[in-house]
Design an enzyme around this catalytic site. Sequence first.
Site, PDB file in Angstrom:
ATOM      1  N   CYS A   2       0.842  -1.179   0.000  1.00 19.52           N
ATOM      2  CA  CYS A   2       0.000   0.000   0.000  1.00 19.52           C
ATOM      3  C   CYS A   2       0.892   1.249   0.000  1.00 19.52           C
ATOM      4  CB  CYS A   2      -0.928   0.099   1.202  1.00 19.52           C
ATOM      5  SG  CYS A   2      -2.073  -1.263   1.338  1.00 19.52           S
ATOM      6  N   ARG A  27       3.622  -0.088  -4.979  1.00 20.08           N
ATOM      7  CA  ARG A  27       3.411  -0.691  -3.661  1.00 20.08           C
ATOM      8  C   ARG A  27       2.070  -1.422  -3.563  1.00 20.08           C
ATOM      9  NH1 ARG A  27       6.819   1.376   0.184  1.00 20.08           N
ATOM     10  NH2 ARG A  27       5.368   0.744   1.812  1.00 20.08           N
ATOM     11  N   TRP A  75      -2.933  -2.584  -1.643  1.00 27.37           N
ATOM     12  CA  TRP A  75      -2.663  -3.998  -1.893  1.00 27.37           C
ATOM     13  C   TRP A  75      -3.399  -4.703  -0.779  1.00 27.37           C
ATOM     14  CZ3 TRP A  75      -0.619  -8.304   0.487  1.00 27.37           C
ATOM     15  CH2 TRP A  75      -0.257  -9.361  -0.354  1.00 27.37           C
ATOM     16  N   ASN A 101      -1.360   1.874   5.847  1.00 30.34           N
ATOM     17  CA  ASN A 101      -0.540   0.823   5.237  1.00 30.34           C
ATOM     18  C   ASN A 101      -0.090  -0.072   6.366  1.00 30.34           C
ATOM     19  OD1 ASN A 101       1.446  -0.687   3.910  1.00 30.34           O
ATOM     20  ND2 ASN A 101       2.970   0.935   4.102  1.00 30.34           N
ATOM     21  N   GLY A 102      -0.521  -1.342   6.344  1.00 34.40           N
ATOM     22  CA  GLY A 102      -0.135  -2.263   7.408  1.00 34.40           C
ATOM     23  C   GLY A 102      -1.292  -3.169   7.776  1.00 34.40           C
ATOM     24  N   GLU A 487      16.611 -17.372  -9.929  1.00 37.00           N
ATOM     25  CA  GLU A 487      16.248 -15.978 -10.216  1.00 37.00           C
ATOM     26  C   GLU A 487      15.604 -15.853 -11.603  1.00 37.00           C
ATOM     27  OE1 GLU A 487      15.788 -13.417  -8.654  1.00 37.00           O
ATOM     28  OE2 GLU A 487      16.002 -11.745 -10.025  1.00 37.00           O
ATOM     29  N   LYS A 491      11.836 -14.455 -12.242  1.00 38.89           N
ATOM     30  CA  LYS A 491      11.556 -13.313 -13.145  1.00 38.89           C
ATOM     31  C   LYS A 491      10.462 -13.692 -14.126  1.00 38.89           C
ATOM     32  CE  LYS A 491      12.945 -10.860 -11.432  1.00 38.89           C
ATOM     33  NZ  LYS A 491      13.687 -10.547 -10.289  1.00 38.89           N
ATOM     34  N   GLU A 494       6.906 -14.200 -12.378  1.00 41.88           N
ATOM     35  CA  GLU A 494       6.229 -13.038 -11.796  1.00 41.88           C
ATOM     36  C   GLU A 494       5.714 -12.040 -12.836  1.00 41.88           C
ATOM     37  OE1 GLU A 494       8.345 -10.379  -9.119  1.00 41.88           O
ATOM     38  OE2 GLU A 494      10.228 -10.780 -10.143  1.00 41.88           O
ATOM     39  N   HIS A 510      16.696 -36.635 -10.266  1.00 42.85           N
ATOM     40  CA  HIS A 510      16.033 -37.124  -9.048  1.00 42.85           C
ATOM     41  C   HIS A 510      14.534 -36.837  -9.082  1.00 42.85           C
ATOM     42  CE1 HIS A 510      19.878 -38.162  -7.321  1.00 42.85           C
ATOM     43  NE2 HIS A 510      20.327 -36.980  -7.721  1.00 42.85           N
ATOM     44  N   LYS A 609       5.723  -4.050  -4.823  1.00 38.87           N
ATOM     45  CA  LYS A 609       7.170  -3.936  -4.779  1.00 38.87           C
ATOM     46  C   LYS A 609       7.718  -4.097  -3.362  1.00 38.87           C
ATOM     47  CE  LYS A 609      11.150  -2.803  -6.672  1.00 38.87           C
ATOM     48  NZ  LYS A 609      11.739  -3.849  -7.505  1.00 38.87           N
TER      49      LYS A 609
HETATM   50  O1  M6R Z   1      12.768  -5.226  -1.020  1.00 32.63           O
HETATM   51  P1  M6R Z   1      13.258  -6.615  -0.845  1.00 32.63           P
HETATM   52  O2  M6R Z   1      14.500  -6.882  -1.578  1.00 32.63           O
HETATM   53  O3  M6R Z   1      13.360  -7.028   0.585  1.00 32.63           O
HETATM   54  O4  M6R Z   1      12.123  -7.520  -1.519  1.00 32.63           O
HETATM   55  C1  M6R Z   1      12.189  -8.913  -1.478  1.00 32.63           C
HETATM   56  C2  M6R Z   1      11.231  -9.523  -2.465  1.00 32.63           C
HETATM   57  O5  M6R Z   1       9.917  -9.138  -2.176  1.00 32.63           O
HETATM   58  C3  M6R Z   1      11.556  -9.128  -3.914  1.00 32.63           C
HETATM   59  O6  M6R Z   1      12.863  -9.443  -4.250  1.00 32.63           O
HETATM   60  C4  M6R Z   1      10.594  -9.845  -4.884  1.00 32.63           C
HETATM   61  O7  M6R Z   1      10.841 -11.211  -4.889  1.00 32.63           O
HETATM   62  C5  M6R Z   1      10.732  -9.256  -6.288  1.00 32.63           C
HETATM   63  N1  M6R Z   1       9.442  -8.985  -6.833  1.00 32.63           N
HETATM   64  C6  M6R Z   1      11.413 -10.168  -7.236  1.00 32.63           C
HETATM   65  O8  M6R Z   1      11.550  -9.619  -8.512  1.00 32.63           O
END
Ligand code: M6R
Length: 614
Positions: A2, A27, A75, A101-102, A487, A491, A494, A510, A609
Site C-alpha cells: 500500500c 506498492r 494492496w 498501510n499495514g 532468479e 523473473k 512473476e 532425481h 514492490k
Molecule cells: O525489497 P526486498 O529486496 O526485501 O524484496 C524482497 C522480495 O519481495 C523481492 O525481491 C521480490 O521477490 C521481487 N518482486 C522479485 O523480482
Amino acid sequence: MCGIVGYIGNQDAYPILIKGLHRLEYRGYDSAGVALINPHGQLNIYKAKGKVSELEKFAEDKDISGHIGIAHTRWATHGEPNQVNAHPHFSESEQLAIIHNGIIENYALLKEGLMQHGYTFRSTTDTEVLIQLIEYTQRTSKTDLRTAVQLALNQVVGAYAIAVLDKQHPDTIVAARKGSPLVVGVGDNEYFLASDATPIVEYTDKVIYIEDEEIVLLKKGEEPQITTISNVSKTPEIKKLEITLNQLEKGGYAHFMLKEIFEQPQTLRVSMRGRVNIDRDCIALSGFIDNRERFLNAKRIIITACGTSWHAGLIAMYCIEEFARIPVEVEYSSEFRYRKPVINKDDVVIAISQSGETADTLAAIRLAKDAGAFIFSICNVVGASIPRLSDSGCYTHVGPEIGVASTKAFTAQVTALIMLSLCIGKEKGTLDNESYLRILRELGNIPDHISKVLQQNDRLARFAQMFTYAQNFIYLGRGYNYPVALEGALKLKEISYIHAEGYPAAEMKHGPIALISQEMPVVVIAPHGSTYDKIVSNIQEIKARQGKIISIVTEGDTQVTEMSDFCIPIPKTEECLTPILSVIPLQLLAYHIAVAKERDVDQPRNLAKSVTVE
Ligand code: M6R
C-alpha cells in the site's frame, strides 16, 4: 504494501496526491482513493477499484478542490479489493478520514468492543476499525485528534503507517508509523507525507523520516510536532534527499523494468565507485572496515532475505565460503523468524533487501539483534527501516527501482556481497593475494561486459516470441549459477505468469526430468567454470528426452552451443562474477516474453514492490 500520500499547504492538493499515488503504485494497485477537505470545510472521499487511473476517471466530475488531503493505493490484506474496502475510510460520524498501510492484528477484538458501543461498519477492513476507535477515543476522552490517535494506537497490535484528517481542523494532518514506512517532506509553508520519498522529490529535498511508534502533527504555518505513542516529545531531524526526479521517469523506455535492466552498467559503476579501487588494488567497504573484528571473529554468517534478495544471498554463500572460509546459512526471513533459530553472539547476520522495508526481513533482524548478533545490511533505499536497525551495512546506490521485478538491485546486491567476501577473505588470509587482485580488477570490467550482453536485446526480443505458447519452463544451473536459475525462473513467473522452476542441474535426474518433453523449454546457465563438464552431461540427459535447450554460455563456447536450440553468449569472466552477467539475458528473456503476452510488466497482478506485511 500500500502507498500513502498526504499534502497540506497552499497548492491544490488533488493533483499532488494523484501524482504521488502514481509514484507509489508499485506498492499496490488493486484500488485507490483520496480524501480532501474543500474550502467550505466539507470532507470528500472518492474511491475506485483498480489502478489510480480508475480513481482519476471516477473523480473527473467531482469536487476535487482543497489544499489538504490524503490518498492511498491499496494492496489488499483484510477485505477483498473493491470500492468499499478501498481507503480512505470515514469514521462513523464522517468527521474523520484515515489511510493506512499495514495490518491491525487485533482488529476483530477492537471491532467487537466498538460494535457494543453502537458503531457500525461499512467495509470489512481492519483500517475502518482503527478510525472508529480514534473517533470513539476522541469523543469519550474529549481530547484533540493527536491525543486520540495516540491513545488509540496504544490499543493496537500490528503494523501501520497512517494519516488522519479531521473535518473540524482543516489545517491539520496527524500521521503515525510502526513497522510501515513514513516520510514527511518539508516545503515552503507546506508539508508532504508519503510511504517513500518518490512523491515528494519534485517539491522539496528536505525530509523527516518518521521512526517507529512516532506520531507527527502537521499544521500549516507551524513546525512539525513529533511525539511517541508513549507521549515523549522528539525533535524532528531534517535530512537531505538523495534521489532525483529523472530517476523516477521511464526516460524513453517502454517500461521501468527495461530501463532498469539497461541501467545496470551504470548502476554497478556507481555501486563500486569509491569502493573498488583498481589503481590502488584494493576494495574499501567502510561497513566492513569499521567492524573488521566482528567479521574476522565470526564463527558463522547467517544471511536472511526474501525473493530475489534471497537469491543474491545464496550466491553470497558460495563466495563467502570459498574466499573467507566461514560457514554460511541462507535463510528465508519468513521461516527464520518463526522457527526458533539458534543465534549466537558471535554470529554475523547479513540482511539483504532492495526496499529495506520487507516485513519478514525486518522481523528476522530484530530477532537476531535481540540475540546479540551483529547485523550488517545490504539495502538500496537510503534511510529505510532495515539499514536503520542494522549495526552496519552497505548501500547498493542503484537509484529507485520501480519495476516490481527486481533487476538492477539484484546485480548490485551480488556485487556488494562479492566485494564483502573479498574483503573478509583478504583480511583473514584465506584468499590468496593473486586471486584477490585478479577478481577485483575483473570487477572493474563488469559494467562493460554487461553492456556487451545488452547488445543482444533485439535478438532476445525476436526469440522470445517463440515461447509465448509455453506453459512451463525449467531453469538449470550449477554452483554460482544455481541461484541464477532460481532468479531466472522467478523473473519469468512473476511478470509473464508462466510457471517456471529453477533447479540445480544435477537434481534433474532425481525427479524433474520426468517433466521433459518437446514442449518444455529448458534454460541452462552453463558458462565456463568448475562445473562446466558436469552441466554438459546434464544437458545431454535433457537432449536425449527432446527438451528444447536455451543456453547461456561463455563467448567462444562450442560444446554446449552445439547442443542448444538457442544460445546466448556472455563475456568470459571470473567464475564468482558470472552470475552478474548470466542473469542479464534471463531478465531480458522474461521481459520480452511478458511483453509478447501483453502482461503488465511493471505492475504484475497480485504483487507489490515493497512487502511490508508478513
Ligand atoms: O525489497 P526486498 O529486496 O526485501 O524484496 C524482497 C522480495 O519481495 C523481492 O525481491 C521480490 O521477490 C521481487 N518482486 C522479485 O523480482
